[in-house]
Motif scaffolding. Sequence first.
Motif, PDB file in Angstrom:
ATOM      1  N   LEU A   1     -28.007  29.891  16.744  1.00  0.00           N
ATOM      2  CA  LEU A   1     -27.188  29.321  15.673  1.00  0.00           C
ATOM      3  C   LEU A   1     -25.935  28.692  16.262  1.00  0.00           C
ATOM      4  O   LEU A   1     -25.528  27.593  15.860  1.00  0.00           O
ATOM      5  N   GLY A   2     -25.343  29.366  17.239  1.00  0.00           N
ATOM      6  CA  GLY A   2     -24.180  28.791  17.925  1.00  0.00           C
ATOM      7  C   GLY A   2     -24.528  27.487  18.618  1.00  0.00           C
ATOM      8  O   GLY A   2     -23.745  26.538  18.610  1.00  0.00           O
ATOM      9  N   GLY A   3     -25.733  27.430  19.223  1.00  0.00           N
ATOM     10  CA  GLY A   3     -26.163  26.196  19.876  1.00  0.00           C
ATOM     11  C   GLY A   3     -26.309  25.047  18.893  1.00  0.00           C
ATOM     12  O   GLY A   3     -25.931  23.909  19.196  1.00  0.00           O
ATOM     13  N   ILE A   4     -26.844  25.340  17.690  1.00  0.00           N
ATOM     14  CA  ILE A   4     -26.979  24.296  16.658  1.00  0.00           C
ATOM     15  C   ILE A   4     -25.597  23.779  16.237  1.00  0.00           C
ATOM     16  O   ILE A   4     -25.367  22.569  16.160  1.00  0.00           O
ATOM     17  N   LEU A   5     -24.671  24.702  15.986  1.00  0.00           N
ATOM     18  CA  LEU A   5     -23.318  24.308  15.575  1.00  0.00           C
ATOM     19  C   LEU A   5     -22.614  23.536  16.687  1.00  0.00           C
ATOM     20  O   LEU A   5     -21.914  22.549  16.435  1.00  0.00           O
TER      21      LEU A   5
END
Length: 241
Positions: A14-18
């Motif tokens: 999720l951090g990578g997407i953001l």
Amino acid sequence: MQTTHTSPKKYARLGGILYLINIVFGFFAIAYVESKIMVGNDPAATANNIIAHNFLYRLGIVAHIIILLTNVPLALIFYRLFRIVNKNATLLVIFFTLVGTAIESGNLLNQFEPLLLLRNGLPAGSFNREQIHESVYTLLRLKTVGFHLSLVFYGFYGLSAGYLIFRSAFLPKVIGIFLAIGGLCYITYSFTSFLVPKFAASLVPYIQIPSGLAELTFCLWLLIAGVNSKKWKEQEQTAIS
């Protein structure tokens, strides 16, 4: 009562997407739109570009708002992932991220005000068109100065996050080294731009390449590989004990 816990790998992805949203929208808002609008030492041409590319200019503002919004959940995700490595360093990551975000958010006013000046003008008899153009150009230059100020805090974010990654057992140490180097690049460029602006302009390629590659590498690793969940849980147990 049984509780469910989100796995560290899910947090990481999720951090990578953001982070990817942050990078793509940041490139659009800060690099692409500005290259279409700003004309060096030409206030009239710059003002005319805002009028001619009004919707693009507004899209740039919206994109900038979106990247600032992503910083908030990213700060929380970093806390969830790295608090087991070093809680104080993790809090520094959060504080540097949020302070840089606050500076950038306030700085957006300097980007929005030119729209008001060019649309509504100023009270009759106050300023002529040339003076309005000068005011618009000055506001955009102030926006650049504000962005350089925010880079100081993002630079220290890079140093803190790089340290945490290097000390972690669940991410490659080389990414931490790259991120710390990128942070140093941001800090060097920012202070140079305050002290010797003309020299700072010559540093841009040497600053953008290492810092951009470092953040992109970190982003893609989080997005594709995530973190090593087994080693994360082992480090969590060590931190608890």
